[in-house]
Each structure stands twice: as structure tokens, then as C-alpha cells.
Design a protein around this motif. Structure first.
Motif, mmCIF file in Angstrom:
data_model
loop_
_atom_site.group_PDB
_atom_site.id
_atom_site.type_symbol
_atom_site.label_atom_id
_atom_site.label_comp_id
_atom_site.label_asym_id
_atom_site.label_seq_id
_atom_site.Cartn_x
_atom_site.Cartn_y
_atom_site.Cartn_z
ATOM 1 N N ALA A 84 0.847 -1.200 0.000
ATOM 2 C CA ALA A 84 0.000 0.000 0.000
ATOM 3 C C ALA A 84 0.878 1.244 0.000
ATOM 4 C CB ALA A 84 -0.923 -0.014 1.208
ATOM 5 N N GLY A 85 0.358 2.312 -0.604
ATOM 6 C CA GLY A 85 1.108 3.551 -0.714
ATOM 7 C C GLY A 85 1.955 3.612 -1.965
ATOM 8 N N GLN A 86 1.891 2.573 -2.775
ATOM 9 C CA GLN A 86 2.642 2.533 -4.029
ATOM 10 C C GLN A 86 1.705 2.163 -5.172
ATOM 11 O OE1 GLN A 86 6.158 0.160 -3.911
ATOM 12 N NE2 GLN A 86 6.964 1.215 -2.130
ATOM 13 N N SER A 87 2.202 2.317 -6.364
ATOM 14 C CA SER A 87 1.426 1.936 -7.544
ATOM 15 C C SER A 87 1.782 0.529 -7.985
ATOM 16 C CB SER A 87 1.714 2.888 -8.707
ATOM 17 O OG SER A 87 1.252 4.181 -8.421
ATOM 18 N N VAL A 88 0.824 -0.108 -8.623
ATOM 19 C CA VAL A 88 1.073 -1.357 -9.335
ATOM 20 C C VAL A 88 0.783 -1.092 -10.806
ATOM 21 C CG1 VAL A 88 0.549 -2.925 -7.428
ATOM 22 C CG2 VAL A 88 -1.294 -2.192 -8.943
ATOM 23 N N GLU A 89 1.392 -1.881 -11.657
ATOM 24 C CA GLU A 89 1.044 -1.838 -13.080
ATOM 25 C C GLU A 89 -0.154 -2.762 -13.263
ATOM 26 O OE1 GLU A 89 4.354 -3.051 -15.464
ATOM 27 O OE2 GLU A 89 5.691 -1.558 -14.578
ATOM 28 N N PHE A 90 -1.238 -2.221 -13.747
ATOM 29 C CA PHE A 90 -2.455 -2.986 -13.983
ATOM 30 C C PHE A 90 -2.549 -3.240 -15.489
ATOM 31 C CE2 PHE A 90 -7.278 -2.591 -14.476
ATOM 32 C CZ PHE A 90 -7.489 -3.934 -14.288
#
Length: 122
Positions: A84-90
């Protein structure tokens, strides 16, 4: 003297384990980190195939397996924990549009550790 040291160390380890002072195997994160499982919901009338790439609970940058969402349904991407607090590549694909990807931020403040975090796609 060596036996005395060994007994002291063993007593300290036993005390730490009894009060929860030792980390469980496999936990490599700070106490303030939160990790979530992602659920993707789709408003599309098409089946959506998707996967994620991001930082997991071990601090590794990895890609997940693939999942499918039934038309106008939701699918939980179980078995993976994202920071949490970060981005993921979707990464996602509808038959009519082909593969696309976008960064998706997992809010730190709007979630709890070990929660299911919802993402939506049209």
C-alpha cells in the motif's frame, strides 16, 4: 564461560519468542508497511483478462498470474500481496481493445493491512 553465554542467549531468545519479539519467517517488511490483496471489478459486457506487476510483501518487484473477470463482475487476485502507498502496473485486455496497462495507486490511508482493496475498470 561458553556454556553460560549459550544459556543467556537461549534465555533471551525464549523470552523474545514468548512476547512476540521475533519476526515470523518470510516477513521482510517494516512494522508500518501495509499489504493488500487486489480485487478488480468491471462494468464491461466483455470478459476482461488481467495481471499485476509491482512490489510484493517481500520487497520483490514481480508479476502475478493472469485472472479473468466475467462481464459486469469482480475477481479477487488472491495469493498476492501488494504494498500500500505505491502503484502497481495494472495490465488488462478486453477482446475489443487488446492489451493496455496503467499505473494504479494503492492508497495507504484508505486501507488496512491484509485488506482487500478494490480497483475498477469500465
Amino acid at each position: 564461560m561458553r556454556t553460560v553465554r549459550r544459556k543467556v542467549v537461549m534465555a533471551m531468545l525464549a523470552t523474545a519468542a514468548a512476547v512476540g519479539g521475533l519476526a515470523a519467517p518470510g516477513t521482510a517488511s517494516a512494522a508500518s508497511d501495509k499489504f493488500v490483496t487486489l480485487r478488480v471489478c468491471s462494468g464491461s459486457t466483455e470478459t476482461v483478462k488481467f495481471f499485476f506487476v509491482g512490489e510484493n510483501q517481500y520487497g520483490d518487484w514481480i508479476g502475478s498470474q493472469f485472472w479473468e473477470i466475467a462481464p459486469k463482475g469482480c475477481t479477487t487476485a488472491s495469493g498476492y500481496w501488494w504494498k500500500a502507498g505505491q502503484s502497481v502496473e495494472f495490465h488488462h485486455r478486453k477482446p475489443s481493445t487488446g492489451w493496455r496497462w496503467e499505473p494504479r495507486l494503492i492508497s495507504y490511508n484508505d486501507t488496512k493491512d491484509k485488506a482487500v482493496y478494490d480497483l475498477w475498470i469500465g
